[in-house]
Each structure stands twice: as structure tokens, then as C-alpha cells.
Design an enzyme around this catalytic site. Structure first.
Site, PDB file in Angstrom:
ATOM      1  N   ASN A 130       1.334  -3.062  26.476  1.00 27.28           N
ATOM      2  CA  ASN A 130       1.196  -4.516  27.132  1.00 27.28           C
ATOM      3  C   ASN A 130       1.685  -5.664  26.278  1.00 27.28           C
ATOM      4  O   ASN A 130       2.300  -6.351  26.598  1.00 27.28           O
ATOM      5  CB  ASN A 130      -0.238  -4.639  27.528  1.00 27.28           C
ATOM      6  N   ARG A 167      -5.087   6.889  33.709  1.00 35.48           N
ATOM      7  CA  ARG A 167      -3.736   6.796  34.534  1.00 35.48           C
ATOM      8  C   ARG A 167      -2.455   6.977  33.694  1.00 35.48           C
ATOM      9  O   ARG A 167      -1.423   7.438  33.918  1.00 35.48           O
ATOM     10  CB  ARG A 167      -3.748   5.274  35.241  1.00 35.48           C
ATOM     11  N   ASP A 211     -13.163   5.645  28.344  1.00 39.24           N
ATOM     12  CA  ASP A 211     -14.324   5.077  29.406  1.00 39.24           C
ATOM     13  C   ASP A 211     -13.708   5.468  30.792  1.00 39.24           C
ATOM     14  O   ASP A 211     -12.580   5.873  30.882  1.00 39.24           O
ATOM     15  CB  ASP A 211     -14.445   3.507  29.318  1.00 39.24           C
ATOM     16  N   VAL A 212     -14.139   4.923  31.920  1.00 43.13           N
ATOM     17  CA  VAL A 212     -13.523   4.945  33.056  1.00 43.13           C
ATOM     18  C   VAL A 212     -13.321   3.454  33.728  1.00 43.13           C
ATOM     19  O   VAL A 212     -14.403   2.826  33.705  1.00 43.13           O
ATOM     20  CB  VAL A 212     -14.322   5.726  34.371  1.00 43.13           C
ATOM     21  N   ASP A 213     -11.970   3.382  33.775  1.00 37.45           N
ATOM     22  CA  ASP A 213     -11.588   1.956  34.266  1.00 37.45           C
ATOM     23  C   ASP A 213     -11.270   2.047  35.792  1.00 37.45           C
ATOM     24  O   ASP A 213     -10.259   2.702  36.305  1.00 37.45           O
ATOM     25  CB  ASP A 213     -10.475   1.300  33.572  1.00 37.45           C
ATOM     26  N   LYS A 272       0.897  -1.266   0.117  1.00 36.79           N
ATOM     27  CA  LYS A 272       0.024  -0.117  -0.099  1.00 36.79           C
ATOM     28  C   LYS A 272       0.883   1.238  -0.059  1.00 36.79           C
ATOM     29  O   LYS A 272       0.508   2.201  -0.595  1.00 36.79           O
ATOM     30  CB  LYS A 272      -1.104  -0.017   1.143  1.00 36.79           C
ATOM     31  N   ASP A 278     -16.159   0.626  33.899  1.00 39.46           N
ATOM     32  CA  ASP A 278     -15.658  -0.790  34.231  1.00 39.46           C
ATOM     33  C   ASP A 278     -14.935  -0.756  35.614  1.00 39.46           C
ATOM     34  O   ASP A 278     -14.199   0.078  36.083  1.00 39.46           O
ATOM     35  CB  ASP A 278     -14.609  -1.337  33.096  1.00 39.46           C
TER      36      ASP A 278
HETATM   37  N1  DCP Z   1      -6.291  -4.060  27.846  1.00 44.89           N
HETATM   38  C1  DCP Z   1      -5.498  -4.652  26.869  1.00 44.89           C
HETATM   39  N2  DCP Z   1      -5.963  -5.374  25.759  1.00 44.89           N
HETATM   40  C2  DCP Z   1      -7.162  -5.158  25.417  1.00 44.89           C
HETATM   41  C3  DCP Z   1      -8.218  -4.504  26.423  1.00 44.89           C
HETATM   42  C4  DCP Z   1      -7.524  -3.760  27.319  1.00 44.89           C
HETATM   43  O1  DCP Z   1      -4.135  -4.600  27.308  1.00 44.89           O
HETATM   44  N3  DCP Z   1      -7.390  -5.866  24.468  1.00 44.89           N
HETATM   45  C5  DCP Z   1      -5.628  -3.226  28.794  1.00 44.89           C
HETATM   46  C6  DCP Z   1      -4.985  -1.987  28.259  1.00 44.89           C
HETATM   47  C7  DCP Z   1      -5.817  -1.017  28.503  1.00 44.89           C
HETATM   48  C8  DCP Z   1      -6.641  -1.299  29.809  1.00 44.89           C
HETATM   49  O2  DCP Z   1      -6.779  -2.491  29.569  1.00 44.89           O
HETATM   50  O3  DCP Z   1      -5.124   0.315  28.484  1.00 44.89           O
HETATM   51  C9  DCP Z   1      -8.017  -0.480  29.707  1.00 44.89           C
HETATM   52  O4  DCP Z   1      -8.706  -0.768  28.844  1.00 44.89           O
HETATM   53  P1  DCP Z   1      -9.404   0.252  27.823  1.00 44.89           P
HETATM   54  O5  DCP Z   1     -10.371  -0.504  26.449  1.00 44.89           O
HETATM   55  O6  DCP Z   1     -10.534   0.875  28.773  1.00 44.89           O
HETATM   56  O7  DCP Z   1      -8.578   1.137  26.932  1.00 44.89           O
HETATM   57  P2  DCP Z   1      -7.884   2.547  27.545  1.00 44.89           P
HETATM   58  O8  DCP Z   1      -8.422   2.941  29.031  1.00 44.89           O
HETATM   59  O9  DCP Z   1      -6.417   2.511  27.434  1.00 44.89           O
HETATM   60  O10 DCP Z   1      -8.351   3.367  26.618  1.00 44.89           O
HETATM   61  P3  DCP Z   1      -9.921   4.360  26.246  1.00 44.89           P
HETATM   62  O11 DCP Z   1      -9.680   5.777  26.488  1.00 44.89           O
HETATM   63  O12 DCP Z   1     -10.323   4.307  25.141  1.00 44.89           O
HETATM   64  O13 DCP Z   1     -10.686   3.621  27.401  1.00 44.89           O
HETATM   65 MG    MG Z   2     -10.469   2.841  29.526  1.00 40.51          MG
HETATM   66 MN    MN Z   3     -12.325  -0.149  29.752  1.00 36.27          MN
END
Ligand code: DCP
Ligand code: MG
Ligand code: MN
Length: 325
Positions: free
Chosen positions: A275, A180, A188-190, A72, A252
Site C-alpha cells: 500500500n 485475500r 485476523d479476519v477482515d 548495524k 474486523d
Molecule cells: N492496512 C494498511 N495500513 C495499516 C493497517 C492496515 O495499509 N496501518 C491495510 C493493509 C492490510 C489491511 O489493511 O493488509 C488489513 O489490515 P490487517 O492489520 O488485518 O493486516 P493483514 O490482514 O494484512 O495481516 P494479518 O494477517 O496480520 O491480519
Molecule cells: Mg488481517
Molecule cells: Mn484487520
């Protein structure tokens, strides 16, 4: 679309990067996460490089660039455009994008609907037999698809944390994920909940009480499906602040055993790509890393603190704000 002679010309691959970014965005919108990640990696690689990449052969030598994206890149340089991107503009793709925006709808479901002529949110309600989650996703489509400002994530966290502490002041709560990492906008809020020297079974009771109290306060507005089919250590749903014009946002909540806090902090801080690179590193060292700990031959190596895990992997500690590859 600017050429390589344009503004901000410190990277000679700007035009390619532009178009690849649009593809990445498209795959994110259609929840095709693997492809989105593929593009993200290729873009990162191009951004780091200083030389102009014109052919598929050159491109495929870059780290993180596979043969399909390499081709591409060659097409972009050769023709100044990308057919695959232009074809994302057709009505069916737009419908698919709209439908995958519904909470609880993946690419497969969206595709099925589109093929059956179900192309709008109203079509789904009328003829798509949506699940409860999907109905909620449609009702609050815009609010759930919009990232919230950091202050709003902080406010929702505050409500959850205060309510939890009212149940048991000994609980420890952390707001995770993008928050964090210091992000200005959060999807979202985790939140994770733990407590020193207490078993998960006891925390399950806390989670039940907590969600009940938040429901009564009208902070929690909906419970989503996963809440009903796990072992009770995770809750997923929708919450909002208490003032009248507050928006519905995804929340969550996860229970974490105290001994696993380090591994859980590491995992739920992310981001997902970071990760993945940590897991790969563990693998290279003959170990396995997951949200419960770092293991060798099935035996726990460390899990209590993030610092211990970085140490055991032989890499310097990386603060949460810097965990974006
Ligand atoms: N996580 C991961 N692999 C996935 C889903 C989640 O390693 N398939 C881990 C890393 C993410 C965390 O869990 O940072 C939280 O998941 P979120 O889907 O809430 O993602 P974020 O908080 O990073 O981003 P957002 O602002 O979109 O919620
Ligand atoms: Mg999140
Ligand atoms: Mn989440």
C-alpha cells in the site's frame, strides 16, 4: 549463526540477514512498526543484492537502507554480532514484549507499566488498571496472539457472510487482508460489506443487525472499543467458530460505499508495505491514493475497480496473491 561459508550460500549476506531478521522480529513483537518496517526493507534489499556488503558506506547505498541500519550492518560484519540484539534479551525487554502482546497495548503503555514494576499479565490485572479491551486481551492472550490457519479464517468468514446474506441476499461481502493475499496463516479476519446503489447509512443498520445476530449465535464473543467510537461504519471485536473447542480470533467488519469498492479492495488487501508503495507511486504521478479513491487536486479520478486504479497509475494490474513487495 552460520558464516558466509555455510549452507545455502547463494547470498553472501546471509549472516547479516539472519541477525537483521531477529531485530525485525523483535520490533514486530514490541509493536514498534516503523522500526520493523525499516528492517524489513533493508532485509529485502540485501536479499536482492549479490555483492557482499561489509561497510556502512556500502550498505547505505542500497535502496531502503538508512544510516542507522547501515551502521548495524557494519557492526555485524565486523564483530559477528549486534549489541542491540543482545540487549533485547534483558528481563525488562522481555516484559515489554509480553505486555505489548496484549490487545490494545502499545509500546508506550507497556513501557510505563514496566517502569512501574508491572511485568506480568497478573500484575496488569492487579495493579495496571487495564481497559476492558486489555482485560479481554489478557483473558485470551494466547489465542489472540496466534495466527490462525487459513481454513479457520475461511470458516469464520463463512459464518459472517451467511448471516449477512440471511439479512439481505443483495449484500456483497469480501474477505480481505492476508486472507485475500492467499496467506496460509492469518492474524485476523477482515471483512468488507457493500451493496450496489445503497448508501452507507442503510448499511449501518445492516451492521447493527449482523453483529447482534452473530452475538446471539455466540460467534461474536466480544466488542472492542473502536466499535463504540467511530461513525458506525466499522466494527472490531472477537469471534469464534461455533464448535466447543473453537478459538477466539480478531474480526474486523467494514462498510464500504459501492462507488469506492475498488479503492477499498485495494487498500484492505494490502499488505501495508505494498500500500505504501502504491501511495508513493500515486504521489509521483501528482495524485493521492487512499481507501476511498485516487484523487488529483482533491477531485476523484477513479475508485470503482482495482483495475481502473492500476490503469490510472500506469502500472500493470497485480493480482491479490502477488501484493507482497
Ligand atoms: N492496512 C494498511 N495500513 C495499516 C493497517 C492496515 O495499509 N496501518 C491495510 C493493509 C492490510 C489491511 O489493511 O493488509 C488489513 O489490515 P490487517 O492489520 O488485518 O493486516 P493483514 O490482514 O494484512 O495481516 P494479518 O494477517 O496480520 O491480519
Ligand atoms: Mg488481517
Ligand atoms: Mn484487520
Amino acid at each position: 549463526m552460520h558464516a558466509n561459508t555455510g549452507e545455502n550460500d547463494d547470498n553472501r549476506n546471509n549472516e547479516t540477514i539472519d541477525i537483521l531478521t531477529k531485530m525485525q522480529k523483535y520490533y514486530e513483537d514490541t509493536e514498534d512498526n516503523w522500526r520493523a518496517i525499516g528492517y524489513r526493507k533493508a532485509i529485502t534489499s540485501l536479499k536482492k543484492g549479490k555483492t557482499f556488503i561489509a561497510t556502512a558506506e556500502q550498505a547505505s547505498k542500497l535502496p531502503g537502507v538508512g544510516t542507522r541500519i547501515a551502521e548495524k550492518i557494519e557492526e555485524i560484519v565486523a564483530t559477528g554480532r549486534l549489541q542491540r540484539l543482545e540487549s533485547t534479551d534483558n528481563p525488562d525487554d522481555n516484559a515489554k514484549r509480553l505486555l505489548t502482546g496484549i490487545y490494545g497495548v502499545g509500546p508506550v503503555q507497556a513501557q510505563k507499566w514496566v517502569q512501574a514494576g508491572i511485568k506480568t499479565l497478573q500484575d496488569v490485572l492487579d495493579r495496571g488498571k487495564p481497559t476492558y479491551d486489555q482485560k479481554v486481551g489478557i483473558k485470551h492472550y494466547d489465542e489472540l496472539n496466534e495466527k490462525m490457519p487459513r481454513w479457520e479464517a475461511a470458516a469464520i468468514s463463512r459464518l459472517v457472510i451467511d448471516e449477512a446474506r440471511a439479512i439481505d441476499p443483495g449484500l456483497e461481502l469480501h474477505t480481505m487482508g492476508s486472507f485475500r493475499r492467499g496467506a496460509e496463516k492469518c492474524g485476523d479476519v477482515d471483512i468488507i460489506i457493500t451493496k450496489p446503489n445503497v448508501q452507507i447509512t442503510e448499511l449501518r443498520g445492516v451492521l447493527t443487525k449482523l453483529t447482534k445476530r452473530l452475538r446471539i449465535r455466540k460467534v461474536i464473543t466480544h466488542d472492542l472499543a473502536v466499535a463504540h467510537n467511530t461513525d458506525g461504519s466499522k466494527w472490531m471485536g472477537i469471534a469464534k467458530r461455533t464448535d466447543p473447542d473453537a478459538k477466539h480470533r480478531r474480526l474486523d467488519i467494514l462498510l464500504v460505499p459501492w462507488q469506492e469498492l475498488g479503492a477499498a479492495l485495494l487498500y484492505f488487501t494490502g499488505n501495508d508495505i505494498f500500500n505504501r508503495s502504491m501511495r508513493l507511486l500515486a504521489k509521483k504521478r501528482g495524485m493521492r491514493l487512499n481507501q476511498h479513491g485516487l484523487f488529483r487536486d482533491g477531485e476523484l479520478v477513479v475508485s470503482e475497480t482495482e483495475e481502473q486504479i492500476f490503469d490510472a497509475l500506469g502500472v500493470p494490474f497485480r493480482p491479490s496473491h502477488e501484493r507482497i513487495p
